[in-house]
Scaffold this motif. Structure first.
Motif, PDB file in Angstrom:
ATOM      1  N   SER A 107      44.031  37.761  46.021  1.00 41.68           N
ATOM      2  CA  SER A 107      43.942  38.983  46.802  1.00 41.68           C
ATOM      3  C   SER A 107      43.631  40.184  45.912  1.00 41.68           C
ATOM      4  CB  SER A 107      45.248  39.215  47.563  1.00 41.68           C
ATOM      5  OG  SER A 107      45.177  40.378  48.333  1.00 41.68           O
ATOM      6  N   ILE A 108      44.321  40.275  44.791  1.00 37.96           N
ATOM      7  CA  ILE A 108      44.091  41.390  43.865  1.00 37.96           C
ATOM      8  C   ILE A 108      42.721  41.269  43.210  1.00 37.96           C
ATOM      9  CG2 ILE A 108      44.842  42.332  41.644  1.00 37.96           C
ATOM     10  CD1 ILE A 108      47.717  41.942  42.612  1.00 37.96           C
ATOM     11  N   ASN A 109      42.344  40.053  42.815  1.00 32.12           N
ATOM     12  CA  ASN A 109      41.019  39.855  42.227  1.00 32.12           C
ATOM     13  C   ASN A 109      39.909  40.234  43.203  1.00 32.12           C
ATOM     14  OD1 ASN A 109      41.246  39.031  39.516  1.00 32.12           O
ATOM     15  ND2 ASN A 109      41.899  36.985  40.124  1.00 32.12           N
ATOM     16  N   TYR A 110      40.118  39.922  44.487  1.00 35.00           N
ATOM     17  CA  TYR A 110      39.098  40.266  45.476  1.00 35.00           C
ATOM     18  C   TYR A 110      38.970  41.771  45.623  1.00 35.00           C
ATOM     19  CZ  TYR A 110      36.296  40.306  49.690  1.00 35.00           C
ATOM     20  OH  TYR A 110      35.273  40.521  50.582  1.00 35.00           O
ATOM     21  N   LYS A 111      40.090  42.462  45.640  1.00 36.67           N
ATOM     22  CA  LYS A 111      40.044  43.922  45.711  1.00 36.67           C
ATOM     23  C   LYS A 111      39.293  44.503  44.519  1.00 36.67           C
ATOM     24  CE  LYS A 111      41.218  48.294  46.400  1.00 36.67           C
ATOM     25  NZ  LYS A 111      40.421  49.139  47.315  1.00 36.67           N
ATOM     26  N   LEU A 112      39.601  44.016  43.320  1.00 42.76           N
ATOM     27  CA  LEU A 112      38.940  44.513  42.114  1.00 42.76           C
ATOM     28  C   LEU A 112      37.464  44.139  42.110  1.00 42.76           C
ATOM     29  CD1 LEU A 112      41.722  43.677  39.495  1.00 42.76           C
ATOM     30  CD2 LEU A 112      41.229  45.889  40.571  1.00 42.76           C
ATOM     31  N   PHE A 113      37.164  42.942  42.586  1.00 46.30           N
ATOM     32  CA  PHE A 113      35.790  42.444  42.621  1.00 46.30           C
ATOM     33  C   PHE A 113      34.920  43.283  43.543  1.00 46.30           C
ATOM     34  CE2 PHE A 113      32.776  39.414  44.680  1.00 46.30           C
ATOM     35  CZ  PHE A 113      31.973  39.169  43.583  1.00 46.30           C
ATOM     36  N   LYS A 114      35.426  43.558  44.754  1.00 45.81           N
ATOM     37  CA  LYS A 114      34.597  44.297  45.707  1.00 45.81           C
ATOM     38  C   LYS A 114      34.451  45.763  45.331  1.00 45.81           C
ATOM     39  CE  LYS A 114      37.911  45.652  49.344  1.00 45.81           C
ATOM     40  NZ  LYS A 114      37.306  46.950  49.696  1.00 45.81           N
TER      41      LYS A 114
END
Length: 545
Positions: free
Chosen positions: A519-526
């Motif tokens: 979830s955190i990686n997705y936020k940072l990724f987007k």
């Protein structure tokens, strides 16, 4: 093309549903959305019954609505008095609405058993109340309560009630299936009979869903001649709910061969966002499988279906989702074929060939992980991270050194104590943080974000919306079931997006960690500014393929 008047009663009838309670501010916000959608009438409530509804009518005067008119709801006068002296009718007048809807008894059983008056006296009550209100309100509608039940038992009397309301000045006679027990063929026949008996009257329909026929009954009534439809967004309402306007409106506009118009031109595409907005404000999760506006309404999972839909959406879609503001979705699971992967690749900006090794590798990985308990049809954010990793995205936002979580009950305390410590490596620096929380997962989330937020400030916008744990009985680690594999789904959101990630393990904390990290990686990724639309929506030009 015939214009059908849409009368929304979400703010009154909808709030009678279990789990729904709206403040005045909530009702004002929903009214704004309904006005933007273009419904003709917004029933704000019953000002004679409670302070919240009285407050709504005072507050809504401060707003300039672009299309909708505000209606107030109330009953015919007290059987023991006159309309001119009735406090309930006075409250309706003082609310200063654009229209008033009065409900009255039309089933002889209710007249004699509930009101405990004669049938003739009830007719006088209807006439007196309607004529009095017509002198004080721009428009007056008559809700014929329990009409279909009353008509079946005593058709002459039910029609007499309508006739008295019509002669007293009611603009629309609304036939109510209050108990929700009527079937479509009955509704159509009775509406046709009423039209023949009262050819100059305008008819409306108000149905409840106790027999799962509210939408069908409303549609049948329109085809039989009704010109007003009363209902609620998402079908919210008492017991099994009211007629769902989110189905009725597109059914009439898209399925009638152009015979009916319900909303102003171009407003139908706002239907899905309106549905979601009302659910959120009512603090209810949107119903995924709701027709037209649900998240699953145009979702395709089986490989054969997906392959056909990609060639021609009409093969498995009864209307185009964009017409109602929804979107086509392709789900990933062990039922997936290459078409599913190709659809997702196209969504992310990649035109891949079905024989591309990356497609075959991803398909194999999805099927393998699904057999282990992962669920990518829901956790699309986890799949998106997996997809871009396969495409060459190699950046790591942080590296785990270790984490530790403790949960204990201390003497003298009634609540458990949860604490988490996290050690991470971020940009060459080691961060070691600790945090407490309401449960182990919350403590872990707080500690993780405490370590990362100084490096990635946008994590401060992120919030966890939902957390689900499911024991996967088909996947066991021991014969006793005490080490069953569990699946954790975490739904997260920020100011603009909402996403779901998944973790699977026999240890619920480890599964939660997987979903949390995704979830955190997705936020940072987007949010990553070093992404360029080269070959794909997210793919960074500087990263190797």
């Amino acid at each position: 093309m015939k214009q059908i008047s849409i009368y929304d009663t979400t703010l009154r009838d909808g709030t009678q549903a279990e789990e729904i309670s709206l403040s005045t501010a909530d009702k004002i916000r929903i009214a704004g959305k309904l006005d933007a959608l273009g419904v003709d009438y917004i029933e704000g409530g019953w000002p004679g019954s409670n302070e919240t509804d009285r407050s709504f009518f005072q507050e809504i005067r401060q707003y300039d609505l672009s299309h909708s008119r505000i209606a107030a709801f109330g009953s015919t006068c007290n059987p023991k008095g006159r309309a001119a002296d009735d406090a309930n009718l006075r409250a309706l007048v003082e609310a200063e609405p654009d229209a008033v809807t009065l409900f009255g008894k039309t089933w002889d059983l209710h007249v004699t058993e509930a009101l405990r008056v004669s049938l003739e006296r009830n007719l006088d009550i209807i006439s007196d109340s309607i004529s009095h209100m017509c002198a004080h309100a721009p428009e007056v509608f008559f809700d014929a309560e329990h009409f279909f039940d009353g008509y079946r038992k005593n058709p002459d009397y039910a029609l007499a009630c309508l006739r008295h309301a019509h002669e007293a000045g009611a603009k629309v006679l609304v036939l109510c299936d209050t108990n929700g027990g009527s079937l479509p063929f009955e509704v159509r026949e009775i509406v046709q009979t009423v039209r023949a008996a009262l050819p100059e009257a305008q008819l409306g329909i108000h149905t409840h869903n106790d027999s799962e026929t509210a939408v069908a009954n409303a549609v049948e009534a329109v085809f039989a001649g009704a010109v007003q439809v009363q209902g609620t967004i998402n079908g919210f309402g008492e017991r099994c709910g009211n007629a769902n306007l989110c189905s009725i409106i597109p059914n009439l506009e898209l399925k009638s061969g152009g015979r009916f118009r319900c909303l102003p031109e171009g407003r139908l595409k706002l239907l899905t966002s309106t549905s979601q907005f009302v659910s959120e404000l009512c603090n209810l999760r949107p119903f995924m499988r709701q027709p037209y506006v649900g998240k699953s309404a145009f979702a395709h999972k089986g490989g054969v279906h997906v392959s056909a839909v990609l060639r021609n959406p009409e093969t498995y879609e009864h209307v185009r989702p964009e017409l109602v503001g929804n979107e086509q979705r392709v789900l990933l699971s062990d039922l997936s074929g290459r078409s599913n992967i190709l659809f997702m690749a196209k969504k992310y900006g990649y035109a891949l060939d079905k024989n591309d090794s990356a497609v075959l590798d991803l398909l194999d990985e999805v099927k393998t992980r699904e057999s282990q308990g992962y669920e990518y049809s829901t956790a699309e954010a986890s799949f998106e991270l997996m997809f871009f990793k396969a495409m060459g995205w190699s950046k790591r936002y942080f590296h785990l050194i270790n984490f530790n979580v403790v949960d204990s009950m201390r003497e003298g305390f009634t609540e458990p104590y949860a604490e988490a410590t996290v050690m991470l490596k971020v940009g060459g620096m080691v961060e070691h943080t600790a945090a407490t929380g309401q449960g182990q997962v919350n403590a872990l989330d707080v500690a993780l974000r405490k370590a990362l937020t100084p490096f990635y400030p946008t994590l401060g916008e992120m919030r966890l919306e939902d957390f689900k744990v499911r024991v996967l009985h088909g996947v066991m680690r021991d014969s006793g079931g005490t080490a069953s594999v569990v699946r954790v789904l975490i739904e997260s959101a920020d100011a603009t997006d909402r996403w779901t990630t998944v973790g699977v393990h026999y240890d619920v904390i480890h599964a939660s960690w997987q979903a949390l990290v995704d979830s955190i990686n997705y936020k940072l990724f987007k949010d990553d500014p070093k992404k360029f639309p080269v070959g794909g929506k997210h793919f960074p030009q500087s990263e190797p393929k």
